[in-house]
Write a protein that holds these residues in place. Structure first.
Motif, PDB file in Angstrom:
ATOM      1  N   ALA A   1       0.812  -1.223   0.000  1.00 32.77           N
ATOM      2  CA  ALA A   1       0.000   0.000   0.000  1.00 32.77           C
ATOM      3  C   ALA A   1       0.844   1.272   0.000  1.00 32.77           C
ATOM      4  O   ALA A   1       0.363   2.329  -0.417  1.00 32.77           O
ATOM      5  CB  ALA A   1      -0.925   0.003   1.213  1.00 32.77           C
ATOM      6  N   ILE A   2       2.087   1.179   0.459  1.00 40.29           N
ATOM      7  CA  ILE A   2       2.931   2.380   0.551  1.00 40.29           C
ATOM      8  C   ILE A   2       3.172   3.020  -0.817  1.00 40.29           C
ATOM      9  O   ILE A   2       2.868   4.206  -1.003  1.00 40.29           O
ATOM     10  CB  ILE A   2       4.256   2.063   1.271  1.00 40.29           C
ATOM     11  CG1 ILE A   2       3.969   1.720   2.739  1.00 40.29           C
ATOM     12  CG2 ILE A   2       5.223   3.237   1.169  1.00 40.29           C
ATOM     13  CD1 ILE A   2       5.191   1.268   3.515  1.00 40.29           C
ATOM     14  N   PRO A   3       3.700   2.285  -1.826  1.00 40.69           N
ATOM     15  CA  PRO A   3       3.877   2.934  -3.130  1.00 40.69           C
ATOM     16  C   PRO A   3       2.554   3.320  -3.796  1.00 40.69           C
ATOM     17  O   PRO A   3       2.476   4.336  -4.489  1.00 40.69           O
ATOM     18  CB  PRO A   3       4.619   1.878  -3.956  1.00 40.69           C
ATOM     19  CG  PRO A   3       4.365   0.580  -3.279  1.00 40.69           C
ATOM     20  CD  PRO A   3       4.238   0.909  -1.827  1.00 40.69           C
ATOM     21  N   ALA A   4       1.513   2.505  -3.581  1.00 37.86           N
ATOM     22  CA  ALA A   4       0.202   2.834  -4.165  1.00 37.86           C
ATOM     23  C   ALA A   4      -0.328   4.144  -3.593  1.00 37.86           C
ATOM     24  O   ALA A   4      -0.879   4.986  -4.316  1.00 37.86           O
ATOM     25  CB  ALA A   4      -0.781   1.704  -3.903  1.00 37.86           C
ATOM     26  N   SER A   5      -0.162   4.343  -2.289  1.00 36.76           N
ATOM     27  CA  SER A   5      -0.632   5.575  -1.649  1.00 36.76           C
ATOM     28  C   SER A   5       0.234   6.769  -2.028  1.00 36.76           C
ATOM     29  O   SER A   5      -0.276   7.876  -2.238  1.00 36.76           O
ATOM     30  CB  SER A   5      -0.637   5.398  -0.127  1.00 36.76           C
ATOM     31  OG  SER A   5      -1.471   4.335   0.259  1.00 36.76           O
ATOM     32  N   LEU A   6       1.535   6.556  -2.104  1.00 42.93           N
ATOM     33  CA  LEU A   6       2.437   7.656  -2.458  1.00 42.93           C
ATOM     34  C   LEU A   6       2.159   8.188  -3.859  1.00 42.93           C
ATOM     35  O   LEU A   6       2.428   9.360  -4.155  1.00 42.93           O
ATOM     36  CB  LEU A   6       3.894   7.200  -2.356  1.00 42.93           C
ATOM     37  CG  LEU A   6       4.439   6.992  -0.944  1.00 42.93           C
ATOM     38  CD1 LEU A   6       5.841   6.417  -0.986  1.00 42.93           C
ATOM     39  CD2 LEU A   6       4.428   8.314  -0.167  1.00 42.93           C
TER      40      LEU A   6
END
Length: 290
Positions: free
Chosen positions: A20-25
């Motif tokens: 979720a980190i790269p998707a959210s960024l």
């Protein structure tokens, strides 16, 4: 975010949060602010804690994780979206509320998509291995029913949005024609100073900037006190194709008439929604004196 939720359902642990980190960024790059990113990460964090908790298996097997995510967006994610866009980004009440509602619908769609894929793979695996089912009939009914409701809702909303876009574009086009007709009928090369003052006052009440030029006497012009070109400068760019309403309105304006949407560029304003909020409509209308 659907990929992150699928990863959480399949792999468990903290893998969903990691994905979720790269998707959210990516939302920071797309929208120019970190608030949506933080709310998305909070959503996955809450779901990760629930699934890794004592009753996580039952939540996943019975499909109650869908209800948990809906409750998150209803009581936490949606309100945080509203507060961030209303008070931190400075959008008005209606825009912030619409974005909060959109975020809730988007969150439900994401988890439904993830759960339907997870259910399909789980059923296929159970059929091959003949092990104890990891997905209950209740979960399948729940996810199927919710999916149908969401699909129908999106279809209806899309139909209404298309009709609304057409209506708003027509209204915008007619507004430009009406104002141009008023100015053209009221002014002439021999207009008095009082008539000039009345037109300027009328357009000022509408918050509009204008410039009138006579076809017969090109040197005879009248414009509002503040010229729109001087207000915009080099910070604004033509964004007519950026929205369905502006693109439709541009098609309605027959040459030589034009309708454009002018928005601040990325240098002047990084937040996408603020660029929309600070945009201007620009119309050019040619007509003969009645």
């Amino acid at each position: 975010m659907s990929i992150a939720l699928m990863t959480l359902f399949f792999a468990g642990g903290w893998w969903g949060f990691v994905v979720a980190i790269p998707a959210s960024l990516a939302t920071v790059y797309l929208w120019g602010h970190p608030y949506a990113c933080l709310i998305f990460l909070l959503e996955v964090l809450v779901l990760t804690l629930l699934i890794n908790g004592r009753h996580g298996g039952a939540l996943l097997q019975k499909g109650h994780i869908i209800i948990a995510d809906f409750l998150f967006w209803l009581f936490i994610g949606g309100p945080l979206y509203y507060l961030a866009y209303r008070y931190l980004l400075g959008l008005d009440y209606t825009d912030a509320l619409a974005l909060a509602q959109k975020a809730l619908l988007n969150g439900v769609i994401n988890i439904l998509l993830a759960y339907v894929v997870y259910s399909a793979f789980a059923l296929l695996h159970n059929r091959r291995s003949k092990e104890r089912a990891t997905i209950s009939i209740q979960a399948l009914s729940l996810s199927t029913g919710y999916s149908l409701i969401v699909v129908v809702s999106i279809f209806v909303a899309s139909h209404l949005a298309n009709n609304l876009t057409f209506a708003l574009a027509n209204k915008l086009h007619n507004d430009f024609l009406r104002e141009a007709t008023f100015i053209t009928d009221f002014l002439s090369p021999n207009s008095s100073a009082r008539q000039h003052s009345e037109v300027i006052s009328y357009m000022k009440r509408w918050g509009a900037h204008f410039k009138w030029q006579s076809k017969d006497s090109p040197d005879n012009t009248l414009s509002s006190e503040e010229n729109l070109t001087s207000i915009l400068g080099d910070a604004y760019t033509d964004a007519t194709l950026a929205t369905p309403i502006s693109a439709r309105a541009a098609l309605l304006a027959k040459r030589p008439n034009t309708i454009k949407l002018l928005m601040p560029n990325n240098v002047a304003e990084r937040v996408s929604l603020k660029r929309y909020a600070r945009s201007y409509w620009q119309g050019r209308v040619e007509m003969d004196k009645r």
